[in-house]
Design an enzyme around this catalytic site. Structure first.
Site, mmCIF file in Angstrom:
data_model
loop_
_atom_site.group_PDB
_atom_site.id
_atom_site.type_symbol
_atom_site.label_atom_id
_atom_site.label_comp_id
_atom_site.label_asym_id
_atom_site.label_seq_id
_atom_site.Cartn_x
_atom_site.Cartn_y
_atom_site.Cartn_z
ATOM 1 C CD GLU A 181 -0.095 -3.894 -4.560
ATOM 2 O OE1 GLU A 181 -0.834 -3.593 -3.616
ATOM 3 O OE2 GLU A 181 0.268 -3.065 -5.406
ATOM 4 C CD GLU A 382 -1.455 -2.334 -9.058
ATOM 5 O OE1 GLU A 382 -1.291 -1.439 -8.190
ATOM 6 O OE2 GLU A 382 -2.148 -3.343 -8.878
HETATM 7 O O1 IFM Z 1 -5.459 0.668 -5.979
HETATM 8 C C1 IFM Z 1 -4.351 -0.051 -5.554
HETATM 9 C C2 IFM Z 1 -4.312 -1.413 -6.211
HETATM 10 O O2 IFM Z 1 -5.471 -2.129 -5.975
HETATM 11 C C3 IFM Z 1 -3.146 -2.203 -5.676
HETATM 12 N N1 IFM Z 1 -1.929 -1.469 -5.789
HETATM 13 C C4 IFM Z 1 -1.908 -0.106 -5.313
HETATM 14 C C5 IFM Z 1 -3.073 0.668 -5.887
HETATM 15 C C6 IFM Z 1 -3.059 2.110 -5.364
HETATM 16 O O3 IFM Z 1 -3.169 2.128 -3.980
#
Ligand code: IFM
Length: 477
Positions: A181, A382
Site C-alpha cells: 500500500e 488483504e
Molecule cells: O492493518 C492494515 C494493514 O496493515 C494494511 N492494510 C489495511 C489494514 C487495515 O487497516
C-alpha cells in the site's frame, strides 16, 4: 509481463449447493511485522518510524505501541501451528527492515535474518507457502532522519535491502511483494500525517509516492536478475470510487479521487506513465521535477502478479455551497490538490472502522484492473473487517466478520467466473494486532488475541474460513 494468464474459469464448477474455486486457488491469511512481532529492542533490531511515532504522545490511540504486540517474534512456532490447523495454504508476512539493517543501510544484522529463516522453515515444514512482503511501513528511523521516502536515495537503499533479504530467502520463498500500500506510506505518512512519520507536507507526499515506486522497480530488477524463476509483485490498496450524483461536479470529484487513490500507482507501475489528469490536478503542488529520465521504465519493470487490498468504496462529491468561507481544505490532507472533495456516506452497514461494507466494489475493482491494464495474475493480498469482539465462555463468535468474508469471497468467485485471473485470497488478518494509529482498539483478526496473556482464541470466522479452505468452496445461497 512474464506470466501468461490462462483462463481460470475452466476449473470453477458450480454444483447445485457449492460455489467451487479453481484447483490450486491460494488460500491464505496476512499479517505485518510491526503489527504482530513485538520484540522491538531484541537481537539488534533498530528503531523504525513506527517506533518513534507510536512513542510520541498523541499519535496513537491510548498511547499504544508495537513494543510487544502479539509477541509473534517469540511465539511464531505456536502461530504457524495455528495456521496449519486452519489449513492455510499460504501465509503473507512482512520483513522488518530495521531487523535486517538496523540503520537502514550497511551491514546485515544476522540475528534479524535468522528469525525469518526460522519462520520460513517452520512454514515449509507444515506445507504452508511463505509469501514475503518487503516493506509494510516500518522504515528504519535513520533513513527518515536522512529525508525519508521524499528523498531519492531511500529508493536505492530499499533495493539494497531487498537484495539482502532475497539472497537469504529466495531459495525457499517463491512469492515476493515489494511494497504494501504505497498510497498509505506516501499520503498518510507525509500528507495527512495520520501515519508515521507524521509529516504534513503535500509536496513530500507526492515525492514519497514516486520514490516508493522507484524503490519497487529497482528491487524487482535486482531480485529478478538473481532469480528469474520467482514471482514478483507489489500490493496496492485499491478502492471502488463512485460519484454521489450524476452531476458534472461529482463526476470530476470521482475522477480526482480515483486518480490519486488508484491510477496514480496503477498507471506508472503497469503502464509506465503517470495519469496526465492527475499530474494536472497536482500542478499547484509540484512540477514533478523529482521524476528523472528513465524512472518510469524502472517503475514499470515487468511483474509476475499484482496484489490488491480491498476494503471499501469511496463515494465522493463536489464541494457543497455550504462550505465554510475559510476552506477546511487548507487542513493537512491525504488528497493533495483535491482537498476540497467531500467524502459522503450512504448509510450502508459499516465495520468498526466506520468503513461501509461494499462487496460489489470488489467485483468492480478486479474487473477494472483486468480490463484496463495489461493482463496479470491477481491476488487479493488483504481483505477483512474490524468488529468489536467479545470472549464469552472462552469462545469468540463473530458472525459479522463471517458475513463480510463470505460476501467478499462470493465477489471473488463471481469475477473468476467472468474470466478474471484471480489466483488467491489472503484474509486480513490472521490475528488481532496493532492497527496503526488505532493501536489495539480495532480487531481485524480471525484469531482473537488476549493482550494480557497472549492467548490466541480462533474466532468462529477462523473455523468458518478453515471449512471454506477444506472444501475449496462456498455454500451456494
Ligand atoms: O492493518 C492494515 C494493514 O496493515 C494494511 N492494510 C489495511 C489494514 C487495515 O487497516
Amino acid at each position: 509481463m512474464t506470466n501468461t494468464t490462462n483462463s481460470p474459469t475452466a476449473d470453477v464448477r458450480n454444483d447445485s449447493d457449492q460455489l467451487r474455486f479453481p484447483d490450486g486457488f491460494l488460500w491464505g491469511a496476512a499479517t505485518a511485522a510491526y503489527q504482530i512481532e513485538g520484540a522491538a529492542n531484541e537481537d539488534g533490531r533498530g528503531p523504525s518510524i513506527w517506533d518513534t511515532f507510536s512513542h510520541t504522545p498523541g499519535r496513537v490511540v491510548e498511547g499504544h505501541t508495537g513494543d510487544v504486540a502479539c509477541d509473534h517474534y517469540h511465539r511464531f512456532r505456536e502461530d504457524v501451528r495455528l495456521m496449519a490447523e486452519l489449513g492455510l495454504k499460504a501465509y503473507r508476512f512482512s520483513i522488518a527492515w530495521p531487523r535486517i539493517q538496523p540503520t537502514g543501510s550497511g551491514p546485515v544484522n544476522q540475528a534479524g535474518l535468522d528469525f525469518y529463516q526460522r519462520l520460513v522453515d517452520e512454514l515449509l515444514t507444515y506445507g504452508i507457502e511463505p509469501w514475503v512482503t518487503l516493506y509494510h511501513w516500518d522504515l528504519p528511523q535513520p533513513l527518515e532522519d536522512a529525508g525519508g521516502w521524499p528523498a531519492r536515495d531511500t529508493a536505492a537503499r530499499f533495493a539494497e535491502y531487498a537484495r539482502i533479504v532475497h539472497e537469504a530467502l529466495s531459495d525457499r520463498v517463491q512469492y515476493w511483494t515489494t511494497l504494501n500500500e504505497p498510497w498509505c506510506s506516501a499520503f498518510l505518512g507525509y500528507g495527512s500525517g495520520a501515519h508515521a512519520p507524521g509529516r504534513q507536507e503535500s509536496v513530500a507526499a507526492v515525492r514519497a509516492a514516486h520514490h516508493l515506486m522507484l524503490g519497487h522497480g529497482l528491487a524487482v530488477q535486482a531480485m529478478r536478475a538473481h532469480r528469474p524463476d520467482r514471482q514478483y509483485g507489489v500490493t496496492l490498496n485499491l478502492y471502488a470510487v463512485s460519484p454521489q450524483t450524476d452531476s458534472a461536479g461529482d463526476a470530476d470529484a470521482a475522477r480526482r479521487i480515483d486518480g490519486l487513490a488508484n491510477r496514480f500507482f496503477l498507471d506508472p507501475i503497469l503502464k509506465g506513465a503517470y495519469p496526465e489528469d492527475v499530474v494536472e490536478d497536482l500542478r499547484g503542488v509540484t512540477d514533478f521535477g523529482h521524476v528523472h529520465d528513465g524512472d518510469l521504465e524502472i517503475i514499470s519493470s515487468p511483474l509476475s502478479m499484482l496484489g490488491i487490498n480491498y476494503y471499501s468504496r469511496y463515494v465522493v462529491a463536489a464541494p457543497s455551497d455550504e462550505q465554510p468561507a475559510e476552506p477546511y481544505w487548507r487542513a493537512p490532507s491525504c488528497w493533495p490538490g483535491s482537498e476540497h472533495i467531500r467524502f459522503v456516506t450512504r448509510g450502508l452497514p459499516v465495520t468498526d472502522m466506520n468503513w461501509e461494507i461494499d462487496a460489489p466494489g470488489l467485483v468492480e475493482v478486479l474487473q477494472r484492473v483486468h480490463r484496463e491494464y495489461p493482463p496479470l495474475p491477481l491476488y487479493i493480498t488483504e481483505n477483512g473487517a474490524a468488529f468489536v469482539d467479545e470472549v464469552v465462555d472462552g469462545e469468540v463468535d463473530d458472525p459479522d466478520r463471517v458475513a463480510y468474508l463470505d460476501a467478499h469471497l462470493r465477489a471473488c468467485h463471481e469475477v473468476i467466473r467472468s474470466g478474471v485471473p484471480l489466483r488467491g485470497y489472503f484474509a486480513w488478518s490472521l490475528m488481532d494486532n496493532f492497527e496503526w494509529a488505532w493501536g489495539y482498539t480495532k480487531r481485524f483478526g480471525m484469531v482473537y488475541v488476549d493482550y494480557e496473556n497472549q492467548k490466541r482464541i480462533p474466532k468462529s470466522s477462523a473455523k468458518w474460513y478453515a471449512e471454506v479452505i477444506r472444501r475449496n468452496a462456498l455454500t451456494a445461497q
